[in-house]
Design a protein around this motif. Sequence first.
Motif, PDB file in Angstrom:
ATOM      1  N   ARG A 134      22.283   1.222  89.991  1.00 56.12           N
ATOM      2  CA  ARG A 134      20.900   1.341  90.445  1.00 56.12           C
ATOM      3  C   ARG A 134      20.644   0.526  91.718  1.00 56.12           C
ATOM      4  NH1 ARG A 134      17.642  -1.757  86.563  1.00 56.12           N
ATOM      5  NH2 ARG A 134      18.447  -3.427  87.833  1.00 56.12           N
ATOM      6  N   ASP A 135      21.231  -0.665  91.818  1.00 55.79           N
ATOM      7  CA  ASP A 135      20.895  -1.598  92.890  1.00 55.79           C
ATOM      8  C   ASP A 135      21.705  -1.424  94.169  1.00 55.79           C
ATOM      9  OD1 ASP A 135      19.027  -2.639  91.145  1.00 55.79           O
ATOM     10  OD2 ASP A 135      20.328  -4.280  90.484  1.00 55.79           O
ATOM     11  N   LYS A 136      22.704  -0.565  94.188  1.00 55.63           N
ATOM     12  CA  LYS A 136      23.487  -0.341  95.405  1.00 55.63           C
ATOM     13  C   LYS A 136      22.609   0.358  96.443  1.00 55.63           C
ATOM     14  CE  LYS A 136      28.155  -0.733  94.259  1.00 55.63           C
ATOM     15  NZ  LYS A 136      28.141  -2.007  94.905  1.00 55.63           N
ATOM     16  N   LYS A 137      22.646  -0.151  97.671  1.00 47.16           N
ATOM     17  CA  LYS A 137      21.837   0.411  98.757  1.00 47.16           C
ATOM     18  C   LYS A 137      22.726   0.908  99.885  1.00 47.16           C
ATOM     19  CE  LYS A 137      18.026  -0.899  96.766  1.00 47.16           C
ATOM     20  NZ  LYS A 137      17.311   0.062  95.991  1.00 47.16           N
ATOM     21  N   ASN A 138      22.269   1.951 100.582  1.00 47.04           N
ATOM     22  CA  ASN A 138      22.987   2.433 101.749  1.00 47.04           C
ATOM     23  C   ASN A 138      22.582   1.607 102.966  1.00 47.04           C
ATOM     24  OD1 ASN A 138      20.511   3.448 102.655  1.00 47.04           O
ATOM     25  ND2 ASN A 138      20.956   5.545 101.996  1.00 47.04           N
ATOM     26  N   SER A 139      23.112   1.924 104.122  1.00 46.34           N
ATOM     27  CA  SER A 139      22.853   1.134 105.335  1.00 46.34           C
ATOM     28  C   SER A 139      21.390   1.181 105.756  1.00 46.34           C
ATOM     29  CB  SER A 139      23.735   1.615 106.483  1.00 46.34           C
ATOM     30  OG  SER A 139      23.468   2.974 106.759  1.00 46.34           O
ATOM     31  N   LYS A 140      20.648   2.191 105.302  1.00 53.72           N
ATOM     32  CA  LYS A 140      19.221   2.304 105.655  1.00 53.72           C
ATOM     33  C   LYS A 140      18.318   1.697 104.614  1.00 53.72           C
ATOM     34  CE  LYS A 140      20.073   6.490 108.280  1.00 53.72           C
ATOM     35  NZ  LYS A 140      19.850   7.927 108.395  1.00 53.72           N
ATOM     36  N   GLY A 141      18.905   1.123 103.544  1.00 49.52           N
ATOM     37  CA  GLY A 141      18.109   0.480 102.508  1.00 49.52           C
ATOM     38  C   GLY A 141      17.716   1.394 101.366  1.00 49.52           C
ATOM     39  N   GLY A 142      18.119   2.638 101.422  1.00 49.93           N
ATOM     40  CA  GLY A 142      17.826   3.583 100.342  1.00 49.93           C
ATOM     41  C   GLY A 142      18.894   3.490  99.259  1.00 49.93           C
ATOM     42  N   PRO A 143      18.690   4.183  98.157  1.00 54.46           N
ATOM     43  CA  PRO A 143      19.693   4.145  97.080  1.00 54.46           C
ATOM     44  C   PRO A 143      20.990   4.829  97.516  1.00 54.46           C
ATOM     45  CG  PRO A 143      17.982   5.745  96.586  1.00 54.46           C
ATOM     46  CD  PRO A 143      17.540   5.017  97.817  1.00 54.46           C
ATOM     47  N   LYS A 144      22.111   4.174  97.235  1.00 54.57           N
ATOM     48  CA  LYS A 144      23.412   4.717  97.603  1.00 54.57           C
ATOM     49  C   LYS A 144      23.928   5.687  96.552  1.00 54.57           C
ATOM     50  CE  LYS A 144      28.045   3.341  98.971  1.00 54.57           C
ATOM     51  NZ  LYS A 144      28.858   2.225  99.411  1.00 54.57           N
ATOM     52  N   CYS A 145      23.641   5.387  95.298  1.00 56.03           N
ATOM     53  CA  CYS A 145      24.223   6.144  94.197  1.00 56.03           C
ATOM     54  C   CYS A 145      23.269   7.232  93.710  1.00 56.03           C
ATOM     55  CB  CYS A 145      24.560   5.195  93.048  1.00 56.03           C
ATOM     56  SG  CYS A 145      25.575   3.793  93.556  1.00 56.03           S
ATOM     57  N   PRO A 146      23.814   8.436  93.524  1.00 55.23           N
ATOM     58  CA  PRO A 146      22.954   9.544  93.087  1.00 55.23           C
ATOM     59  C   PRO A 146      22.551   9.444  91.617  1.00 55.23           C
ATOM     60  CG  PRO A 146      25.222  10.264  93.230  1.00 55.23           C
ATOM     61  CD  PRO A 146      25.175   8.857  93.724  1.00 55.23           C
TER      62      PRO A 146
END
Length: 87
Positions: A75-87
């Motif tokens: 749940r807490d993994k973020k992409n480089s833009k700050g959005g959720p990384k994991c679907p």
Amino acid sequence: MKFGVSTFFFISLVLGVSLIERSAGSSFCDEKCAYRCSKAAYNDRCLKYCGICCEECHCVPSGTYGNKDECPCYRDKKNSKGGPKCP
């Protein structure tokens, strides 16, 4: 000579165990992510990021969407833009 043989045996044992763990972990992630992404519009992208998150977190939330509270790391993994990384 005994030192060389025992070292070779130990290294082979460690590598064998690590390969077994990776393949077992991979099949776990493959199965869980296949179900998680079964209804995704962009299935290939979903499988890619789900697999990355599963390998790092060792869990995938149940269902095809939501339920991320079951796996806080996922749940807490973020992409480089700050959005959720994991679907």
